[in-house]
Design an enzyme around this catalytic site. Sequence first.
Site, PDB file in Angstrom:
ATOM      1  CB  ALA A  63      22.301   5.454 -45.392  1.00  0.00           C
ATOM      2  CB  CYS A  64      22.628  11.024 -44.016  1.00  0.00           C
ATOM      3  SG  CYS A  64      20.930  11.468 -43.738  1.00  0.00           S
ATOM      4  N   PRO A  65      22.727  10.325 -40.958  1.00  0.00           N
ATOM      5  CG  PRO A  65      24.132  11.575 -39.721  1.00  0.00           C
ATOM      6  CD  PRO A  65      24.050  11.143 -41.137  1.00  0.00           C
TER       7      PRO A  65
END
Length: 111
Positions: A63-65
């Site tokens: 997960a990332c922005p």
Amino acid sequence: MVEELTPEEVNERIEEGDLRVIDTRPPAEFEQGHIPGAINVPLGDLPSMVPDIEWDDTDVVCACPVGQSSKQAAMLISSYEGVEEDVLVASMAGGYEEWDFELETGAAADA
């Protein structure tokens, strides 16, 4: 090609307890709010930290922005020989921008 899971699928699998979340954001962003149970491994640190993570047969989602750097992270993790071939390594589509569920706050959990 990296497989993607929707935030809804990620949330459902976390509730079932069969998904490990690798959060690739910087520690300060992670501490402000992250997916419950996520492990913080900033993208720049990932290549050196992958061998130190205890991999098992649990599927992994990165997960990332916004769901872009998590694809790079998923490719890197899936190429590591310590990750079993039948383990799903995916990216969360849309990243935290699309996450509408509960967040934890505080420091990173240990890998």
